[in-house]
Structures are given as structure tokens and as C-alpha cells.
Enzyme design. Structure first.
Site, mmCIF file in Angstrom:
data_model
loop_
_atom_site.group_PDB
_atom_site.id
_atom_site.type_symbol
_atom_site.label_atom_id
_atom_site.label_comp_id
_atom_site.label_asym_id
_atom_site.label_seq_id
_atom_site.Cartn_x
_atom_site.Cartn_y
_atom_site.Cartn_z
ATOM 1 N N SER A 273 0.958 -1.186 -0.095
ATOM 2 C CA SER A 273 -0.107 -0.037 0.031
ATOM 3 C C SER A 273 0.884 1.395 0.015
ATOM 4 O O SER A 273 1.577 1.662 1.184
ATOM 5 C CB SER A 273 -0.931 0.014 1.339
ATOM 6 N N LYS B 288 -6.288 2.436 -3.518
ATOM 7 C CA LYS B 288 -6.190 1.947 -2.247
ATOM 8 C C LYS B 288 -6.138 3.044 -1.099
ATOM 9 O O LYS B 288 -6.611 2.785 -0.004
ATOM 10 C CB LYS B 288 -4.786 0.967 -2.084
ATOM 11 N N LYS C 267 -0.337 6.331 7.875
ATOM 12 C CA LYS C 267 0.181 6.438 6.689
ATOM 13 C C LYS C 267 -0.708 6.354 5.320
ATOM 14 O O LYS C 267 -0.482 7.320 4.450
ATOM 15 C CB LYS C 267 1.164 5.355 6.627
#
Length: 290
Positions: free
Chosen positions: A90, A165, A234
Site C-alpha cells: 500500500s 487503495k 500512513k
């Protein structure tokens, strides 16, 4: 076909296991003992990093795009033209594009192919893949990814998988934060959290968070750490970069990112599950959701 897998974490370990059932699979992990354990369990082969240059398709599943880029630099002298690199990290669209340009100089193709479905999806071979890159590279990788994925979608050019994503996980964060806000208020009013959640899950406010996460992790007070709060923070940071690049209005997504940054500092980052963000609201309200 010979394939390779780098990064045997919570997601990567079972994904590589599914591959090993169908293909000759070479595995490597920073903690090499984990690669050796994988070989014993699934019949894969634990190898030193340069040996992964033998494979036709190389999969990576690492914490950040920076680690993928550093790994690509280490492997660059060994990689052969015609290799396809499929990255399940990711990560960040811009850094993935930089890595892809570097690999292309050696004739290596690259897909950013982010995953959804969590550890359960990986274990059950029902992951969702959102891939960015060239159509011919996607067509080459898709039949192999079917070993562990139930939904595989080519979402656009290189970097698109990471972007989708990031937005997907930002929506996870929005649902988690909003439900936590609502449940704190209900508990403050004397409502039983479990019963309120039962009603919500039979009504229009239900979501994946309410149906599959909140009761099992927050109300239960178990908070099993399968996806760290810091990793979701994140992803929200990556989403902020996507929003900045698009120059589109997104006040809610930007605000939720700030909430998760606060939670990361006050609740924890790597050592707590992402659902523990609810503890920040509990702290502010002076109660527990139960």
C-alpha cells in the site's frame, strides 16, 4: 512458471502460500527464518535475494514504497529483461512511478497492485486487487493473482492502484471515526453499545466497520492488532497527496487524517490496531464504548 515473493508479513505469508500450491515459488524475507518457516509449511523455497532474479513474476508486499524502491535498487544488477514486478504494497503513486522508470531501464515491467480484504481475505484466497499499469502487464499477472484473489481489477495507468487503495482506506478511516463519534454519544446517553450496533447493522447506517470490526474489536475491548493504527495513518497521508495532486475539494478526508495523526501520537502507532482510534474519542469523552 517460477515466481518469487518478497515480504512475508501478515498478508504476504498466506498469499505466497497460495502461490506455492500452484507454482514453483521462491521466497525471501528480511527475517530469513520466516522464509525458511514458509518453505517448511508450504513447500516454497527460501533463497538469498539475488536468486529472485530467476523468476518470471516477482511479487512484493512491504510496509512502504520507500522499502520497495530500496529493494529494487539492490536487485537491479541481477534482474533480467522480461521480468514482471507486481507490487502489493500500500504505497505512494509518485514513488511507484519512479521505481517503475528505474526498472524499465533493465526491461522489467511493473504493476502497482494494492490489496484489500485484510488478513482474512488473504488466508481465504479472497483478496481484492486494484492494479495500475500497462494492460498487457495486467493480463499477464491476472491469472497468477487468481491463486489468492477473488476480485482483480485494472483500475488505470501506473500509480492508480496505490491511489485507489489510499482513497479506499481513507473511507475506512471515515467510517471508523464517524461510528466512534456516534457510539460515544449514545453511550453517554445511557444506550447499550451492543444493542445500538445491532440496530445500526440492520439499518441504513451500516458499513463494513459496523458489521465486521466495531463489535468484535471495540465493544469487545479486544482490539486485536491485525492492521496497525500507524499504517492506516500512513495511508491517509498518501490519500492527502492524491487529493493534492488532483486539486479537488476534500475537507472531510483531510480532517480525518488530522484525527488519525493525533490518535497515532496519543494512542499508539505500530503497537495498536487501527480500531483503537476509538480510544481517543473515549479519552476525550471520559467513557468507554460498551
Amino acid at each position: 512458471m517460477k515466481v518469487g515473493f518478497i515480504g512475508l508479513g501478515a498478508m504476504g505469508y498466506p498469499l505466497a502460500g497460495h502461490l506455492a500450491k500452484k507454482y514453483e515459488t521462491l521466497v525471501w524475507n528480511r527475517t530469513f527464518a520466516k522464509a525458511e518457516a514458509h518453505a517448511r509449511e508450504f513447500g516454497s523455497r527460501a533463497v538469498e535475494l539475488p536468486e529472485l532474479a530467476q523468476v518470471e513474476i516477482l511479487f512484493t508486499c512491504l510496509p512502504t514504497s520507500l522499502e520497495v524502491d530500496q529493494l529494487a535498487q539492490r536487485l537491479l544488477p541481477y534482474l533480467r529483461p522480461g521480468t514482471l514486478w507486481v507490487d502489493h504494497t500500500s504505497g505512494e503513486p509518485e514513488l511507484a512511478q519512479k521505481t517503475a522508470r528505474m526498472l524499465q531501464e533493465k526491461g522489467v515491467s511493473y504493476l502497482d497492485a494494492c490489496l484489500s480484504g485484510g488478513v482474512a481475505g488473504a488466508l481465504q484466497a479472497r483478496a481484492t486487487v486494484m492494479a495500475g499499469g500497462a494492460a498487457e502487464d495486467f493480463a499477464r499477472a491476472k491469472p497468477v493473482m487468481e491463486a489468492y484473489a477473488a476480485k482483480i481489477v485494472h483500475v488505470g495507468p501506473l500509480g492508480s492502484g496505490h491511489a485507489v487503495k489510499a482513497v479506499n482506506n481513507a473511507l475506512l478511516a471515515v467510517n471508523l471515526w464517524a461510528l466512534s463519534e456516534g457510539m460515544v454519544a449514545l453511550v453517554k446517553q445511557g444506550v447499550n453499545a451492543g444493542l445500538a450496533l445491532e440496530v445500526i447493522n440492520a439499518s441504513s447506517g451500516r458499513s463494513n466497520v459496523s458489521e465486521n470490526l466495531f463489535g468484535q474489536r471495540v465493544i469487545s475491548r479486544e482490539f486485536p492488532n491485525t492492521f496497525a493504527l500507524g499504517l492506516l495513518a500512513k495511508d491517509l497521508g498518501i490519500c492527502a497527496k492524491v487529493l493534492e495532486a488532483a486539486a479537488t475539494p476534500a475537507p472531510m478526508l483531510r480532517q480525518v487524517r488530522e484525527f488519525f495523526e493525533i490518535a497515532k501520537r496519543e494512542v499508539g502507532a505500530t503497537e495498536v490496531d487501527h480500531t483503537a482510534v476509538a480510544k481517543l474519542l473515549e479519552k476525550w469523552a471520559g467513557l468507554e464504548i460498551k
